[in-house]
Design an enzyme around this catalytic site. Structure first.
Site, PDB file in Angstrom:
ATOM      1  N   SER A  44      45.395  65.301  45.390  1.00 18.23           N
ATOM      2  CA  SER A  44      44.368  63.663  44.961  1.00 18.23           C
ATOM      3  C   SER A  44      44.792  62.575  45.504  1.00 18.23           C
ATOM      4  O   SER A  44      46.505  62.159  45.675  1.00 18.23           O
ATOM      5  CB  SER A  44      45.380  63.284  43.353  1.00 18.23           C
ATOM      6  OG  SER A  44      44.587  64.955  42.432  1.00 18.23           O
ATOM      7  N   ALA A  70      57.167  64.837  38.914  1.00 22.02           N
ATOM      8  CA  ALA A  70      56.366  63.690  38.444  1.00 22.02           C
ATOM      9  C   ALA A  70      56.750  63.097  39.871  1.00 22.02           C
ATOM     10  O   ALA A  70      57.108  62.582  40.495  1.00 22.02           O
ATOM     11  CB  ALA A  70      57.101  62.956  37.378  1.00 22.02           C
ATOM     12  N   LEU A  73      51.894  60.491  42.089  1.00 27.04           N
ATOM     13  CA  LEU A  73      50.687  60.507  43.220  1.00 27.04           C
ATOM     14  C   LEU A  73      50.598  60.098  44.317  1.00 27.04           C
ATOM     15  O   LEU A  73      50.062  59.084  44.770  1.00 27.04           O
ATOM     16  CB  LEU A  73      49.071  59.982  41.983  1.00 27.04           C
ATOM     17  CG  LEU A  73      49.095  59.909  41.292  1.00 27.04           C
ATOM     18  CD1 LEU A  73      48.058  59.219  40.459  1.00 27.04           C
ATOM     19  CD2 LEU A  73      48.077  61.677  41.663  1.00 27.04           C
ATOM     20  N   CYS A 128      46.149  63.534  35.695  1.00 27.92           N
ATOM     21  CA  CYS A 128      47.873  63.260  35.748  1.00 27.92           C
ATOM     22  C   CYS A 128      48.666  62.711  34.791  1.00 27.92           C
ATOM     23  O   CYS A 128      48.169  61.960  33.957  1.00 27.92           O
ATOM     24  CB  CYS A 128      47.948  62.858  37.002  1.00 27.92           C
ATOM     25  SG  CYS A 128      49.853  62.390  36.612  1.00 27.92           S
ATOM     26  N   LYS A 163      38.546  68.029  36.376  1.00 32.00           N
ATOM     27  CA  LYS A 163      40.456  68.172  35.561  1.00 32.00           C
ATOM     28  C   LYS A 163      40.291  68.033  34.270  1.00 32.00           C
ATOM     29  O   LYS A 163      40.411  67.134  34.228  1.00 32.00           O
ATOM     30  CB  LYS A 163      40.816  68.675  36.838  1.00 32.00           C
ATOM     31  CG  LYS A 163      42.507  69.637  36.476  1.00 32.00           C
ATOM     32  CD  LYS A 163      42.746  69.132  38.293  1.00 32.00           C
ATOM     33  CE  LYS A 163      44.888  70.020  37.600  1.00 32.00           C
ATOM     34  NZ  LYS A 163      44.615  70.614  38.805  1.00 32.00           N
ATOM     35  N   ASN A 188      45.438  70.919  33.018  1.00 35.83           N
ATOM     36  CA  ASN A 188      46.788  70.211  34.316  1.00 35.83           C
ATOM     37  C   ASN A 188      47.535  70.336  33.645  1.00 35.83           C
ATOM     38  O   ASN A 188      47.986  70.869  32.883  1.00 35.83           O
ATOM     39  CB  ASN A 188      46.054  68.449  34.776  1.00 35.83           C
ATOM     40  CG  ASN A 188      47.038  68.107  35.538  1.00 35.83           C
ATOM     41  OD1 ASN A 188      47.752  68.299  36.549  1.00 35.83           O
ATOM     42  ND2 ASN A 188      46.609  67.093  36.705  1.00 35.83           N
ATOM     43  N   GLY A 213      54.022  76.130  35.535  1.00 35.25           N
ATOM     44  CA  GLY A 213      54.478  77.468  35.581  1.00 35.25           C
ATOM     45  C   GLY A 213      54.795  78.750  34.221  1.00 35.25           C
ATOM     46  O   GLY A 213      53.539  78.566  33.523  1.00 35.25           O
ATOM     47  N   GLY A 261      49.411  77.401  42.111  1.00 37.69           N
ATOM     48  CA  GLY A 261      50.218  76.730  42.395  1.00 37.69           C
ATOM     49  C   GLY A 261      51.514  76.657  42.788  1.00 37.69           C
ATOM     50  O   GLY A 261      52.506  76.819  43.258  1.00 37.69           O
TER      51      GLY A 261
HETATM   52  C1  SIN Z   1      51.747  63.837  40.544  1.00 34.90           C
HETATM   53  O1  SIN Z   1      51.590  63.218  41.964  1.00 34.90           O
HETATM   54  O2  SIN Z   1      52.753  63.019  40.322  1.00 34.90           O
HETATM   55  C2  SIN Z   1      51.310  65.028  40.376  1.00 34.90           C
HETATM   56  C3  SIN Z   1      49.553  64.472  40.421  1.00 34.90           C
HETATM   57  C4  SIN Z   1      49.463  65.040  38.346  1.00 34.90           C
HETATM   58  O3  SIN Z   1      49.310  65.990  37.616  1.00 34.90           O
HETATM   59  O4  SIN Z   1      47.314  65.401  38.811  1.00 34.90           O
END
Ligand code: SIN
Length: 301
Positions: A44, A70, A73, A128, A163, A188, A213, A261
Site C-alpha cells: 500500500s 503491525a 504502512l 489496515c 479491500k 484484510n 494466516g 500472503g
Molecule cells: C501494515 O503496513 O502495517 C499493514 C497494512 C495493512 O494491514 O493494510
C-alpha cells in the site's frame, strides 16, 4: 483451466500476491510474477514516504496459527514509486496498485498517479487494522467508504477494487456502500494483539496488529460467502490460504480469485505453483474443467 477474469482483467490463474509481502520493490514483484502468481498487488502506497513502526513489527504465533503484524504502512511515497511500477509491469502479469489515504482527496490523487504509472487496477486499502487515521478507521464508516469509492471511480478509467475490513459486524452494509467498486477484496487482517508473559508487555511495539494466516481463514470464507450472497459482486478472497483446498474453499464461497500472503512465509515463493497444481489435481479428479464453474457453488439456496 485456472484462468479467471476479475473486473475485466484476465489472470492466467486466480492466485494473486496479496498486498504487504514482497511487493515494495519491482525486483521482488518480478520474482513473484516469475514464481507463478497470476497477478501482483503492490504494497500500500501513500502520499508521502513513511518509515513504519519500530520493531518488533511481526510475531509468529505458535503451532502454525499465523502471523501478527503491525508494520505501520511503511512505503516510499507515491512520487517515488513510478519506476517500481514501470519495472514491476515487466514481470508480465497484471499489477494492481494498492493505495491508502486519509480522505477521498488523497485516495483520488493516489489513484490518478497509479493510473498514470500504468497499473491494471487500483486496490483501495480501506482496512489496515491499526494505522491512526487510515484503513479500518475509514473503512468501518459506510458514508466514507461510499464517498471514497465513488470519487475514485469518477476519476480513473481503470477498475477499482475495495479491500474491506473484517473488523466489523456490518461487512455486508460496507460492501453495499462500496457498490460502485468493480470488485471487493475480502478480507484484510483481523485486529489482534499478543502479550509476552515473561516480559509482561505487549509483543508488538505498536501493541495492536493484524492477524493473518490459517487461523483467520474461516472469517475470510464467511465474509466472502455472506457478501457474495447479498451483493453478487465480483470478489477476490484473501485470508489464511495455505494450499489448493483453501483456495477452492474461497472460490466455492463466491470468490473469482484469491490473494496469497502469509503462505509465502510458510511455504516459500514456490507456493503459487504448488497451490495451482494442487487445485488442478482436485479439479481433474472431480471432473471440473474450468475454475469459473466453482465460483459460489457452495452457496446454499
Ligand atoms: C501494515 O503496513 O502495517 C499493514 C497494512 C495493512 O494491514 O493494510
Amino acid at each position: 483451466m485456472l484462468e479467471t477474469v476479475v473486473s475485466g482483467i484476465r489472470f492466467s490463474n486466480p492466485l494473486l500476491l496479496a498486498s504487504g509481502i514482497m511487493d515494495e520493490t519491482a525486483d521482488s514483484m518480478i520474482r513473484i510474477s516469475k514464481s507463478g502468481a497470476g497477478g501482483i498487488v503492490t504494497k500500500s502506497i501513500g502520499m508521502e514516504e513513511r518509515e513504519g513502526y519500530e520493531n518488533p513489527v511481526v510475531y509468529e504465533l505458535p503451532n502454525g496459527l499465523g502471523l501478527l503484524n503491525a508494520m505501520g504502512l511503511p512505503n516510499p511515497g507515491i512520487e517515488n514509486y513510478k519506476n517500481e511500477i514501470k519495472n514491476a509491469l515487466k514481470g508480465g502479469v497484471p499489477v494492481i496498485g494498492s493505495i491508502f489515504g486519509k480522505d477521498a482527496g488523497e485516495f483520488l490523487y493516489l489513484s490518478k498517479r497509479m493510473e498514470d504509472y500504468g497499473v491494471h487496477a487500483i486496490e483501495l486499502n480501506l482496512s489496515c487494522p491499526h494505522a491512526k487515521g487510515y484503513g479500518m478507521e475509514i473503512g468501518v464508516d459506510e458514508n466514507l467508504v461510499e464517498e471514497i469509492v465513488n470519487e475514485v471511480k469518477k476519476s480513473v478509467n481503470i477498475p477499482v477494487w475495495a479491500k474491506l475490513t473484517p473488523n466489523t459486524h456490518k461487512i455486508v452494509d460496507i460492501a453495499k456502500a462500496a457498490e460502485k467498486a468493480d470488485a471487493l477484496v475480502l478480507i484484510n487482517t483481523v485486529r489482534g494483539m499478543a502479550i509476552d508473559v515473561d516480559a509482561r508487555v505487549p509483543v508488538l511495539k505498536n501493541v495492536y496488529g493484524g492477524l493473518s494466516g490459517p487461523c483467520i481463514k474461516p472469517i475470510g470464507v464467511r465474509a466472502v460467502y455472506e457478501v457474495y450472497r447479498e451483493t453478487q459482486k465480483e470478489i477476490v478472497g484473501v485470508g489464511g490460504i495455505l494450499n489448493g483446498r483453501d483456495a477452492l474453499e474461497y472460490i466455492m464461497a463466491g470468490a473469482k480469485a484469491v490473494q496469497i500472503g502469509t503462505a509465502i512465509y510458510y511455504r516459500g515463493v514456490g507456493v503459487f505453483h504448488e497451490i495451482a497444481s494442487e487445485m488442478r489435481e482436485w479439479m481433474k479428479k472431480n471432473k471440473v474443467s474450468k475454475i469459473k464453474e466453482l465460483v459460489g457453488i457452495a452457496q446454499v439456496r
